[in-house]
Scaffold this active site. Sequence first.
Site, PDB file in Angstrom:
ATOM      1  CE  LYS A 235      -4.262 -36.117  -4.707  1.00 31.29           C
ATOM      2  NZ  LYS A 235      -4.218 -35.156  -3.575  1.00 31.29           N
ATOM      3  CG  HIS A 271     -13.964 -35.374  -2.004  1.00 35.80           C
ATOM      4  ND1 HIS A 271     -13.166 -35.912  -2.981  1.00 35.80           N
ATOM      5  CD2 HIS A 271     -13.130 -34.676  -1.193  1.00 35.80           C
ATOM      6  CE1 HIS A 271     -11.902 -35.559  -2.771  1.00 35.80           C
ATOM      7  NE2 HIS A 271     -11.864 -34.816  -1.681  1.00 35.80           N
ATOM      8  NE  ARG A 272     -21.802 -38.792   0.177  1.00 42.99           N
ATOM      9  CZ  ARG A 272     -21.145 -39.054   1.301  1.00 42.99           C
ATOM     10  NH1 ARG A 272     -21.133 -38.173   2.271  1.00 42.99           N
ATOM     11  NH2 ARG A 272     -20.503 -40.191   1.460  1.00 42.99           N
ATOM     12  CD  GLU A 283     -18.415 -45.378   0.697  1.00 44.15           C
ATOM     13  OE1 GLU A 283     -18.367 -46.310   1.525  1.00 44.15           O
ATOM     14  OE2 GLU A 283     -18.702 -44.213   0.998  1.00 44.15           O
TER      15      GLU A 283
END
Length: 400
Positions: A235, A271-272, A283
């Site tokens: 996702k 993710h980064r 954040e």
Amino acid sequence: MELTLLGTGAPAGLPRPDCPCAACASALGNDARAATALLVDGALLLDLTPGAAFAAARAGRSLGNVRQVLLSHPHNGPAVEVPAGVPQPGRVPDGRELALLTGHRVRAVAMDAPGTGYAVTGPDGQRLLYLPPGGAPAGLENGAVGMYDMVVADVVGRPDALAKLRAVGAIGPTTDVIAVHLDHDAPPGAELRRRLAALGARAVPDGVTLEVGAYEDVPDVPRRTLVLGGARSGKSVEAERRLEAFPDVLYVATGGTRGGDSEWAARVALHRERRPGSWRTAETCDLVPLLAEEGAPLLIDCLSLWLTDAMDSVGAWDDAVWADGGERALRERVRELTQAVRATLRTVVAVSNEVGSGIVPATASGRRYRDELGRLNAAFASECEQVVLVVAGQAVVLRG
């Protein structure tokens, strides 16, 4: 200015000979693609490919009036025969401009990878940009290029090329973006059309003739999208893919940091590393002010962790506190969030977990969280133009 796409595939074509992959096996009919080549007003040929004369004939066109042949990238493989009467192909040095007797002007555009892009201006002023496979323009300056009527590019392989062009105003809401150089890493059929539409682009079959500058039903990028899925369903990748063709995206990470948790640190790092370098990161769980501001697109990952923070703040895990106002406080937090989503002017893609289809949690707090996440997902989805569910990496459109 008329553009005939003699081919729309990668240099090796699609399907590739002797390739047993699923994408090649399903590349039939309109999904079969010869190597990309563009015929502009019958006079300018961009990229000479094997079988170009036959491709032109199938499209009801002829190469007999071609006055200039330009190559956009090095040709690997057997030599391509130049059809009789067609000029020898060549490359133009970056920044050089050619003026054709037909009234077309062609400027060579520098790329960040081997190859040359071509900006073509027609006799009546229509503007076309053609980019080679695997390349994006280099050295763009804001406002110096102007908006193109049509961009023909490797959208699947280099979506960041669109982000660069959008950042300097070269692609606008009415620009017709056509995906070419399509290879077997592109999904087939309806899935390809869905992915491209999310980027504001489209694909057409080989042989199609388009009018540059004419009104086309350019895909509208949904203002608000909710991407649902289970753990490791893909996702987040789906959500990131939807915005990788847009500049200056703000990635809103609601999970924060967890000191000493090496597994969480590894997830964050993954993710980064996936995100384009031009994206910024915030954040925070304070989403309402971000939604109220005008600005770059938001990618919120994820609502599940936002809900955890919200339930912590209202004491939802304590039954007495929950009954004595905690539930009402959480409902108010969700209402404020969904109202902000309804009113936002930003493009928003949000990620959330779908947890209601699995095992019933063994604890009362787990069941409470499951129920509240279901309610939050439903409320958020009701404010979105598009909602997709990702299962095994495949996106199923639920709305939009």
